[in-house]
Motif scaffolding. Structure first.
Motif, PDB file in Angstrom:
ATOM      1  N   THR A  69      10.743 -25.892 -17.116  1.00 39.25           N
ATOM      2  CA  THR A  69      10.483 -27.021 -16.226  1.00 39.25           C
ATOM      3  C   THR A  69       9.180 -27.705 -16.634  1.00 39.25           C
ATOM      4  O   THR A  69       8.417 -27.203 -17.462  1.00 39.25           O
ATOM      5  CB  THR A  69      10.383 -26.570 -14.758  1.00 39.25           C
ATOM      6  OG1 THR A  69       9.347 -25.578 -14.644  1.00 39.25           O
ATOM      7  CG2 THR A  69      11.710 -25.982 -14.281  1.00 39.25           C
ATOM      8  N   THR A 122      17.533 -28.381 -16.592  1.00 38.23           N
ATOM      9  CA  THR A 122      16.358 -28.759 -15.804  1.00 38.23           C
ATOM     10  C   THR A 122      16.525 -30.180 -15.277  1.00 38.23           C
ATOM     11  O   THR A 122      16.834 -31.102 -16.037  1.00 38.23           O
ATOM     12  CB  THR A 122      15.085 -28.701 -16.663  1.00 38.23           C
ATOM     13  OG1 THR A 122      15.004 -27.413 -17.275  1.00 38.23           O
ATOM     14  CG2 THR A 122      13.852 -28.967 -15.828  1.00 38.23           C
ATOM     15  N   GLY A 181      16.715 -21.358 -19.022  1.00 33.79           N
ATOM     16  CA  GLY A 181      16.521 -22.440 -18.072  1.00 33.79           C
ATOM     17  C   GLY A 181      16.165 -21.947 -16.685  1.00 33.79           C
ATOM     18  O   GLY A 181      16.195 -20.748 -16.393  1.00 33.79           O
ATOM     19  N   ARG A 191      19.100 -25.730 -11.128  1.00 32.58           N
ATOM     20  CA  ARG A 191      19.512 -26.468 -12.317  1.00 32.58           C
ATOM     21  C   ARG A 191      20.717 -27.344 -12.026  1.00 32.58           C
ATOM     22  O   ARG A 191      21.371 -27.217 -10.996  1.00 32.58           O
ATOM     23  CB  ARG A 191      19.875 -25.486 -13.429  1.00 32.58           C
ATOM     24  CG  ARG A 191      21.054 -24.576 -13.067  1.00 32.58           C
ATOM     25  CD  ARG A 191      21.489 -23.715 -14.226  1.00 32.58           C
ATOM     26  NE  ARG A 191      20.434 -22.786 -14.627  1.00 32.58           N
ATOM     27  CZ  ARG A 191      20.293 -22.314 -15.858  1.00 32.58           C
ATOM     28  NH1 ARG A 191      21.150 -22.681 -16.793  1.00 32.58           N
ATOM     29  NH2 ARG A 191      19.336 -21.456 -16.161  1.00 32.58           N
TER      30      ARG A 191
END
Length: 407
Positions: free
Chosen positions: A149, A177, A324, A328
């Motif tokens: 992020t 993201t 990630g 999301r």
């Protein structure tokens, strides 16, 4: 959402692949097309095929009305103030290159900086590399947090008076993201920089309001949102577009041509040289109608639910690495220990499950993740939790096939 009814509107999803019902989990690469879009394109060619803005005959008038009607639908779709701000392009790549080649090369100099992130798709990275090489400007990268992020504090510490352009993806095509582009835009504008948003993975999945975001440019592709390939959109604020020069010259975009000089049409047509992408725009309009019928807020909520379910189920697999943040968009990028992602994708394909494998046009991000490639399952409004269950079963079969975790 009645996902079963939605799925029935996609002819391609009603088939078997390798003896199994098709499970399509590659919508981040391109979405499938509903019958309404297919028929809209077919009907144009059957009944209205003609060039636009030229002939006064009936077919030419019909085609022009459909083409410009599509522009109005796009304007409404992203809440632009005027159709003059809607430029039809071949896709996100062409739209971003237009900004880089027309705006940036005239407004960026040797002492200036262009701020981007390591998570960018090559389409929102290489054009800025080329601008930097051509102008002597410096590329500056925002750091990423451990989960992939962006910290607004880092944005504040990176963007400064030298910054002329900030270019960031709305949604990462690898990490999922969802970037805070409205807040990043505010910071960019505090330093008189312009904000360019790669919306290829944003516009198909969530409501986009360019006035609320206040970005200067927003680019997206039709083929990722149920429309045909070869059609995309560049939104730009009118005052910026007015002062930009075209980068393609020829028919359709001119006003007057003399032997040694020419003048251009007004917006938006000065950026649409040659015969435009008429059928693609008509298909995009049909796709927008289709998405509006379902509701963009409903689509985002459903995909968020699917992504959460996928994370929960996939994390039960031993030896899986998922990349990630927890919160999301509707995709999961992953690797199985000691299995190349191409091998993973091949085994899944044998089960009728389509996923993407490779560097996803994001090689700097692969380097940041310390991998050469990954596999990615991406979801859209026609996917179900049953699709994810089949994916998990396919991954377990992949592990068994390659002997991971089994004696």
């Amino acid at each position: 959402m009645d996902v079963k009814a939605i799925k029935e509107q996609f002819p391609i999803l009603q088939q078997e692949v390798n003896g199994h019902p098709l499970v399509y989990l590659d919508s981040s690469a391109t979405s499938q097309k509903p019958i309404q879009v297919i028929e809209a394109v077919s009907d144009y060619y059957k009944y209205n095929n003609s060039n636009v803005h030229r002939g006064v005959h009936t077919l030419g008038s019909r085609a022009t009305d459909q083409y410009e009607g599509a522009r109005e639908k796009v304007r409404e779709f992203i809440n632009a103030t005027s159709t003059k701000e809607i430029i039809f392009t071949r896709g996100t790549t062409a739209a971003l290159n237009l900004v880089a080649s027309s705006y940036a090369k005239e407004n960026v100099g040797p002492e200036d900086e262009i701020v981007i992130t390591p998570m960018e798709h090559h389409s929102n990275l290489i054009p800025w590399q080329q601008v930097a090489k051509a102008t002597g400007a410096r590329l500056v990268y925002l750091p990423l947090q451990e989960d992939g992020t962006i910290s607004l504090e880092d944005v504040k510490n990176t963007v400064n008076e030298k910054t002329k352009i900030v270019a960031v993806a709305h949604v990462s095509n690898v990490l999922g993201t969802i970037n805070p582009i409205k807040e990043i835009t505010e910071i960019a504008h505090q330093h008189n920089a312009i904000m360019v948003v790669d919306g290829a993975q944003g516009a198909p999945h969530m409501k986009v309001d360019v006035q609320a975001i206040n970005c200067d440019f927003y680019a997206f592709s039709g083929h990722k949102m149920c429309a045909p390939t070869g059609i995309g959109v560049l939104y730009g604020k009118q005052e910026l577009l007015e002062n930009m020069e075209p980068i393609e010259f020829g028919g359709e975009m001119i006003d007057f041509v003399n032997l040694y000089d020419s003048t251009w049409k007004e917006l938006p047509w000065k950026f649409e040289g040659g015969t435009p992408i008429i059928a693609g725009a008509i298909g995009l309009a049909a796709a927008i109608d289709f998405l509006h019928e379902i509701g963009q807020d409903e689509i985002l909520a459903y995909e968020t639910e699917l992504a959460a379910y996928a994370l929960e189920q996939m994390q039960t697999i031993d030896g899986i690495q998922i990349y990630g943040p927890k919160k999301r968009a509707g995709l999961v990028t992953f690797n199985l220990d000691d299995v190349h992602p191409h091998d993973t994708a091949t085994v899944l394909d044998a089960e009728g499950i389509a996923v993407r494998a490779g560097h996803h046009c994001a090689q700097p991000l692969m380097k940041w993740l310390d991998v050469t490639a990954t596999a990615r399952a991406s979801f859209y409004l026609y996917n179900t939790k049953e699709d994810i269950d089949l994916l998990v079963a396919g991954l377990l079969k992949t592990k068994e096939y390659f002997g991971n975790g089994f004696e």
